[in-house]
Design a protein around this motif. Structure first.
Motif, mmCIF file in Angstrom:
data_model
loop_
_atom_site.group_PDB
_atom_site.id
_atom_site.type_symbol
_atom_site.label_atom_id
_atom_site.label_comp_id
_atom_site.label_asym_id
_atom_site.label_seq_id
_atom_site.Cartn_x
_atom_site.Cartn_y
_atom_site.Cartn_z
ATOM 1 N N LEU A 60 -32.280 -164.082 -5.968
ATOM 2 C CA LEU A 60 -31.492 -163.271 -7.006
ATOM 3 C C LEU A 60 -30.455 -164.071 -7.875
ATOM 4 C CD1 LEU A 60 -31.677 -159.584 -6.332
ATOM 5 C CD2 LEU A 60 -33.472 -160.711 -7.545
ATOM 6 N N ASN A 61 -30.361 -164.280 -9.121
ATOM 7 C CA ASN A 61 -29.107 -164.993 -9.661
ATOM 8 C C ASN A 61 -27.998 -163.879 -9.813
ATOM 9 O OD1 ASN A 61 -29.808 -163.427 -12.042
ATOM 10 N ND2 ASN A 61 -30.337 -165.164 -13.129
ATOM 11 N N MET A 62 -26.860 -164.355 -10.413
ATOM 12 C CA MET A 62 -25.633 -163.515 -10.530
ATOM 13 C C MET A 62 -25.824 -162.377 -11.377
ATOM 14 S SD MET A 62 -22.924 -163.494 -9.086
ATOM 15 C CE MET A 62 -21.488 -164.612 -8.557
ATOM 16 N N ASP A 63 -26.446 -162.696 -12.376
ATOM 17 C CA ASP A 63 -26.493 -161.287 -13.360
ATOM 18 C C ASP A 63 -27.400 -160.059 -12.552
ATOM 19 O OD1 ASP A 63 -24.774 -162.615 -15.390
ATOM 20 O OD2 ASP A 63 -26.711 -163.298 -16.164
ATOM 21 N N GLU A 64 -28.505 -160.573 -12.051
ATOM 22 C CA GLU A 64 -29.417 -159.697 -11.439
ATOM 23 C C GLU A 64 -28.679 -158.928 -10.197
ATOM 24 O OE1 GLU A 64 -32.840 -162.117 -10.347
ATOM 25 O OE2 GLU A 64 -33.482 -161.777 -12.329
ATOM 26 N N LEU A 65 -27.804 -159.469 -9.391
ATOM 27 C CA LEU A 65 -27.278 -159.170 -8.354
ATOM 28 C C LEU A 65 -26.176 -158.145 -9.079
ATOM 29 C CD1 LEU A 65 -26.341 -162.115 -6.074
ATOM 30 C CD2 LEU A 65 -27.705 -160.094 -5.513
ATOM 31 N N GLN A 66 -25.434 -158.213 -10.090
ATOM 32 C CA GLN A 66 -24.563 -157.511 -10.579
ATOM 33 C C GLN A 66 -25.276 -156.174 -10.955
ATOM 34 O OE1 GLN A 66 -22.377 -159.726 -13.759
ATOM 35 N NE2 GLN A 66 -21.004 -160.658 -12.169
#
Length: 185
Positions: A60-66
């Motif tokens: 998962l990239n950063m946006d998806e983690l957020q």
């Protein structure tokens, strides 16, 4: 006629047999308790498996983690709200149960008021119990009483004697002699 004694029937089971039965019952009860605990644990695991699917954070990239964190926070907030509502309902129900129990006791009329005991409490202890540590001064009741001195008593007697004197003066002033005295003065 003397009352006849009722004979107790003798127990047909021996003491050792009773003891062995008691041991068997206790062993059976402990087994059932352990089975109940295991069933509860299994139910808990099943429930958590339904409500909380396993997280997949790999790839998962950063946006998806957020986004995932925000979703988890929302779920936590919802669960907290539900927990608070449930606690409030439980507290309300407990209060209602207590009130109903008190009403039942009142209607039954079997509630006995406890006998009050006589307790000697000084004024300082009473104030400390009422106000806590706020009251720093001591309460000496005798100090607040009006003190009467002998001089005060003598002054009161003189005042009453003076009251009697003006009446005598009026009696002396009556008639012609009194008028003559007023003009002479």
């Amino acid at each position: 006629m003397p009352p006849q004694a009722v004979a107790k029937p003798k127990c047909k089971i021996s003491a050792s047999r009773k003891l062995s039965l008691k041991i068997l019952l206790l062993a059976r009860a402990t087994e059932e308790l352990e089975a109940e605990k295991a069933a509860k644990e299994e139910e808990k695991v099943r429930y958590l498996g339904e409500k909380l699917p396993p997280l997949q954070l790999i790839g998962l990239n950063m946006d998806e983690l957020q986004k995932l964190c925000k979703q988890m926070h929302e779920k936590v907030d919802m669960v907290d709200e539900e927990r608070y509502d449930c606690e409030a309902k439980v507290i309300k129900n407990n209060k209602d149960i207590n009130e109903l129990n008190l009403k039942i006791q009142d209607l039954g009329g079997k509630f006995k008021k406890p006998a009050l005991r006589k307790v000697r409490v000084s004024a300082d202890e009473m104030l400390k119990a009422l106000f806590g540590s706020k009251n720093k001064g001591s309460m000496d009741l005798r100090a607040n009483l009006k003190s009467v001195k002998k001089e005060d008593i003598k002054q009161e007697k003189e005042l009453t004697m003076e009251v009697g004197d003006w009446r005598k003066k009026l009696e002396g002033m009556s008639g012609m002699e009194g008028r003559k005295k007023m003009f002479d003065a």
